[in-house]
Design an enzyme around this catalytic site. Structure first.
Site, PDB file in Angstrom:
ATOM      1  N   ASP A  18       0.828  -1.309   0.021  1.00 50.51           N
ATOM      2  CA  ASP A  18      -0.017   0.151   0.014  1.00 50.51           C
ATOM      3  C   ASP A  18       0.767   1.183  -0.050  1.00 50.51           C
ATOM      4  O   ASP A  18       1.900   1.180   0.415  1.00 50.51           O
ATOM      5  CB  ASP A  18      -0.946  -0.120   1.303  1.00 50.51           C
ATOM      6  CG  ASP A  18      -1.957   0.975   1.112  1.00 50.51           C
ATOM      7  OD1 ASP A  18      -2.244   1.282   0.060  1.00 50.51           O
ATOM      8  OD2 ASP A  18      -2.517   1.027   2.106  1.00 50.51           O
ATOM      9  N   GLY A  21      -0.069   5.648  -4.266  1.00 53.15           N
ATOM     10  CA  GLY A  21      -0.686   6.860  -4.623  1.00 53.15           C
ATOM     11  C   GLY A  21      -0.079   8.134  -3.769  1.00 53.15           C
ATOM     12  O   GLY A  21       0.175   8.954  -4.320  1.00 53.15           O
ATOM     13  N   ARG A  31      -0.803   9.241  -9.752  1.00 53.57           N
ATOM     14  CA  ARG A  31      -0.678   8.143  -8.958  1.00 53.57           C
ATOM     15  C   ARG A  31      -0.104   6.928  -9.754  1.00 53.57           C
ATOM     16  O   ARG A  31       0.561   5.906  -9.076  1.00 53.57           O
ATOM     17  CB  ARG A  31      -2.007   7.817  -8.673  1.00 53.57           C
ATOM     18  CG  ARG A  31      -2.926   8.689  -7.867  1.00 53.57           C
ATOM     19  CD  ARG A  31      -4.275   8.184  -7.562  1.00 53.57           C
ATOM     20  NE  ARG A  31      -4.209   6.795  -7.006  1.00 53.57           N
ATOM     21  CZ  ARG A  31      -4.244   6.468  -5.938  1.00 53.57           C
ATOM     22  NH1 ARG A  31      -4.134   7.491  -4.834  1.00 53.57           N
ATOM     23  NH2 ARG A  31      -4.127   5.155  -5.614  1.00 53.57           N
ATOM     24  N   SER A  63      -7.260  -5.530  -5.177  1.00 51.72           N
ATOM     25  CA  SER A  63      -8.530  -6.059  -4.391  1.00 51.72           C
ATOM     26  C   SER A  63      -9.667  -6.073  -5.246  1.00 51.72           C
ATOM     27  O   SER A  63     -10.051  -5.337  -6.113  1.00 51.72           O
ATOM     28  CB  SER A  63      -8.592  -5.234  -3.105  1.00 51.72           C
ATOM     29  OG  SER A  63      -9.108  -4.098  -3.419  1.00 51.72           O
ATOM     30  N   ASN A  66     -10.778  -2.699  -5.482  1.00 50.66           N
ATOM     31  CA  ASN A  66     -10.046  -1.755  -6.375  1.00 50.66           C
ATOM     32  C   ASN A  66     -10.711  -1.565  -7.797  1.00 50.66           C
ATOM     33  O   ASN A  66     -10.437  -0.490  -8.405  1.00 50.66           O
ATOM     34  CB  ASN A  66      -8.546  -2.289  -6.606  1.00 50.66           C
ATOM     35  CG  ASN A  66      -7.762  -2.179  -5.396  1.00 50.66           C
ATOM     36  OD1 ASN A  66      -6.878  -2.848  -4.877  1.00 50.66           O
ATOM     37  ND2 ASN A  66      -7.944  -0.871  -4.352  1.00 50.66           N
ATOM     38  N   ARG A  69     -11.878   2.056  -8.648  1.00 49.78           N
ATOM     39  CA  ARG A  69     -10.905   3.057  -9.002  1.00 49.78           C
ATOM     40  C   ARG A  69     -11.457   3.662 -10.113  1.00 49.78           C
ATOM     41  O   ARG A  69     -11.869   3.224 -11.148  1.00 49.78           O
ATOM     42  CB  ARG A  69      -9.617   2.502  -8.869  1.00 49.78           C
ATOM     43  CG  ARG A  69      -9.317   2.304  -7.125  1.00 49.78           C
ATOM     44  CD  ARG A  69      -7.831   2.299  -7.054  1.00 49.78           C
ATOM     45  NE  ARG A  69      -7.698   1.892  -5.624  1.00 49.78           N
ATOM     46  CZ  ARG A  69      -6.438   2.248  -5.119  1.00 49.78           C
ATOM     47  NH1 ARG A  69      -5.633   2.535  -5.716  1.00 49.78           N
ATOM     48  NH2 ARG A  69      -6.269   1.766  -3.756  1.00 49.78           N
ATOM     49  N   ARG A 186       2.251  -4.567   6.283  1.00 47.42           N
ATOM     50  CA  ARG A 186       1.476  -3.790   5.401  1.00 47.42           C
ATOM     51  C   ARG A 186       2.387  -2.470   5.510  1.00 47.42           C
ATOM     52  O   ARG A 186       2.659  -2.081   6.587  1.00 47.42           O
ATOM     53  CB  ARG A 186       0.110  -3.546   6.043  1.00 47.42           C
ATOM     54  CG  ARG A 186      -0.724  -2.478   5.371  1.00 47.42           C
ATOM     55  CD  ARG A 186      -2.388  -2.436   5.503  1.00 47.42           C
ATOM     56  NE  ARG A 186      -3.004  -1.408   4.425  1.00 47.42           N
ATOM     57  CZ  ARG A 186      -4.160  -1.386   4.033  1.00 47.42           C
ATOM     58  NH1 ARG A 186      -5.052  -2.706   4.610  1.00 47.42           N
ATOM     59  NH2 ARG A 186      -4.499  -0.624   3.204  1.00 47.42           N
TER      60      ARG A 186
HETATM   61  C1  IPE Z   1      -5.239  -2.817  -0.285  1.00 50.35           C
HETATM   62  O1  IPE Z   1      -5.011  -1.503  -0.563  1.00 50.35           O
HETATM   63  C2  IPE Z   1      -5.127  -3.588  -1.659  1.00 50.35           C
HETATM   64  C3  IPE Z   1      -3.993  -3.652  -2.368  1.00 50.35           C
HETATM   65  C4  IPE Z   1      -2.667  -3.300  -1.773  1.00 50.35           C
HETATM   66  C5  IPE Z   1      -4.052  -4.209  -3.500  1.00 50.35           C
HETATM   67  P1  IPE Z   1      -6.072  -0.229  -0.605  1.00 50.35           P
HETATM   68  O2  IPE Z   1      -5.487   0.958  -0.665  1.00 50.35           O
HETATM   69  O3  IPE Z   1      -7.030  -0.664  -1.784  1.00 50.35           O
HETATM   70  O4  IPE Z   1      -6.930  -0.464   0.907  1.00 50.35           O
HETATM   71  P2  IPE Z   1      -7.864   0.475   1.680  1.00 50.35           P
HETATM   72  O5  IPE Z   1      -8.921   0.846   0.635  1.00 50.35           O
HETATM   73  O6  IPE Z   1      -6.994   1.820   1.972  1.00 50.35           O
HETATM   74  O7  IPE Z   1      -8.308  -0.288   2.658  1.00 50.35           O
HETATM   75  C1  IPE Z   2      -1.494   0.354  -3.183  1.00 44.94           C
HETATM   76  O1  IPE Z   2      -1.244   1.592  -3.568  1.00 44.94           O
HETATM   77  C2  IPE Z   2      -1.770  -0.389  -4.836  1.00 44.94           C
HETATM   78  C3  IPE Z   2      -3.173  -0.740  -5.074  1.00 44.94           C
HETATM   79  C4  IPE Z   2      -4.032  -0.750  -4.216  1.00 44.94           C
HETATM   80  C5  IPE Z   2      -3.285  -1.267  -6.252  1.00 44.94           C
HETATM   81  P1  IPE Z   2      -2.477   2.779  -3.287  1.00 44.94           P
HETATM   82  O2  IPE Z   2      -2.875   2.970  -4.877  1.00 44.94           O
HETATM   83  O3  IPE Z   2      -3.510   2.097  -2.720  1.00 44.94           O
HETATM   84  O4  IPE Z   2      -1.764   3.943  -2.625  1.00 44.94           O
HETATM   85  P2  IPE Z   2      -2.318   5.075  -1.593  1.00 44.94           P
HETATM   86  O5  IPE Z   2      -3.225   4.007  -0.573  1.00 44.94           O
HETATM   87  O6  IPE Z   2      -3.492   5.671  -2.556  1.00 44.94           O
HETATM   88  O7  IPE Z   2      -1.222   5.966  -1.261  1.00 44.94           O
HETATM   89 MG    MG Z   3      -4.179   2.196  -0.717  1.00 44.87          MG
END
Ligand code: IPE
Ligand code: IPE
Ligand code: MG
Length: 247
Positions: A18, A21, A31, A63, A66, A69, A186
Site C-alpha cells: 500500500d 498513490g 498516481r 483487491s 479496487n 477506482r 502492510r
Molecule cells: C489494499 O489497498 C489492496 C491492495 C494493496 C491491493 P487499498 O489501498 O485498496 O486499501 P484501503 O482501501 O486503503 O483499505
Molecule cells: C497500493 O497503493 C496499490 C493498489 C491498491 C493497487 P494505493 O494505490 O492504494 O496507494 P495509496 O493508498 O492511495 O497511497
Molecule cells: Mg491504498
C-alpha cells in the site's frame, strides 16, 4: 544473515503493498507513477525472499474493491501486471519460482488473464519458492465461492455435513495447499486488513511499517522479519505452556 535465525523464518509472508498513490502525491506525480515505482519494490522483495529461503510469498496486488477506482488507473494497473509478467518470466524460471494467482481471475481483462494463466503454467515445475499474486481478490468473496462449491459437493454426496471442518474447509479456498501466512506486512502505516486472506490470517502476526510501498526494499523486509522473530506466537496457550514444549 543480518541477525536472522534461519530456522525461525516465516514459511509464508503476505504483503499488502500500500501507499503507491501517496508516494506519487508526495512527489507531485500522477498516481500511476507510484504504481510503476511499486514494481521495483516487488522485484526487490521477490528476490530477497527467494535469497532468504522464504517458501511462500503472497502479494496483494489488486483487491476486488479496487475495481471501483477510476478506469484509467485500473487500465494502467492491468497493463503493469502484463508488463511485470512478461519481464519477470525468465527471472522466475531461472530462480525456480513458481507463480500462482488467487482471486476472481475471470474478472480480469482477457489479455491480462491469459498471460497470467500462461505464466502460472510455465512455472508449475518450479519449487524453490511459490509467489502468489492476489488479483481481483476479496477475502469474503473467496469464502462465499468456497461455500458455493462445498454445497455443490454436498448435494452430489461428495462430502457430508459432519465432514466439514477447519481441516476440510480450506480445501475449497483458492489457497488450497498453501500454508496460512505466518507474517503479514502492510506498508504505508494503515492498520487494517482490507479484505485480505480473512480465513487464512486467523493467527498471522501483523507488522505495519510507515514506509510507502515504492520505497520498500530488502532492509525493510529484514526489519519486519527480525521483528517477527522477536515475537512469541502463543496460539491461545500460555507462555508457561510454550516454555515446556520440546523445541
Ligand atoms: C489494499 O489497498 C489492496 C491492495 C494493496 C491491493 P487499498 O489501498 O485498496 O486499501 P484501503 O482501501 O486503503 O483499505
Ligand atoms: C497500493 O497503493 C496499490 C493498489 C491498491 C493497487 P494505493 O494505490 O492504494 O496507494 P495509496 O493508498 O492511495 O497511497
Ligand atoms: Mg491504498
Amino acid at each position: 544473515m543480518e541477525g536472522l535465525i534461519k530456522e525461525r523464518l516465516p514459511r509464508h509472508v503476505a504483503i499488502i503493498m500500500d501507499g503507491n498513490g501517496r508516494w506519487a502525491r508526495q512527489k507531485s506525480l500522477n498516481r500511476i507513477e507510484g504504481h510503476i515505482k511499486g514494481i521495483e519494490a516487488v522485484r526487490a522483495v521477490v528476490t530477497s525472499c527467494r535469497e532468504l529461503g522464504i517458501k511462500f510469498l503472497t502479494l496483494y496486488a489488486f483487491s476486488i474493491e479496487n475495481w471501483r477506482r477510476p478506469g484509467n488507473e485500473i487500465s494502467a494497473l492491468m497493463g503493469l501486471l502484463q508488463r511485470y509478467l512478461r519481464e519477470e518470466l525468465d527471472e522466475m524460471l531461472e530462480n525456480n519460482i513458481r507463480l500462482k494467482a488467487i482471486g476472481d481471475l475471470d474478472s480480469l481483462p482477457r489479455d491480462a488473464h491469459d498471460m497470467l494463466i500462461e505464466t502460472v503454467e510455465k512455472t508449475t515445475h518450479c519449487d524453490a519458492m511459490v509467489l502468489i499474486l492476489a488479483l481481483s481478490y476479496g477475502g469474503r468473496d473467496e469464502i462465499i465461492r468456497a461455500v458455493r462449491r462445498l454445497i455443490v459437493d454436498a448435494k452430489n454426496k461428495k462430502i457430508r455435513p459432519d465432514q466439514i471442518s477447519e481441516e476440510t474447509f480450506p480445501n475449497y479456498l483458492s489457497t488450497k495447499d498453501i500454508p496460512d501466512p505466518d507474517l503479514l506486512i502492510r506498508t504505508s502505516g494503515e492498520y487494517r486488513i482490507s479484505n485480505f486472506l480473512l480465513w487464512q490470517m486467523a493467527y498471522t502476526e501483523i507488522y505495519v511499517t510507515k514506509t510507502l510501498w515504492p520505497d520498500f526494499r530488502k532492509e525493510d523486509l529484514i526489519k519486519a522479519l527480525l521483528n517477527y522473530q522477536r515475537r512469541q506466537r502463543r496460539f491461545g496457550l500460555t507462555s508457561e505452556q510454550l516454555a515446556m514444549e520440546p523445541g
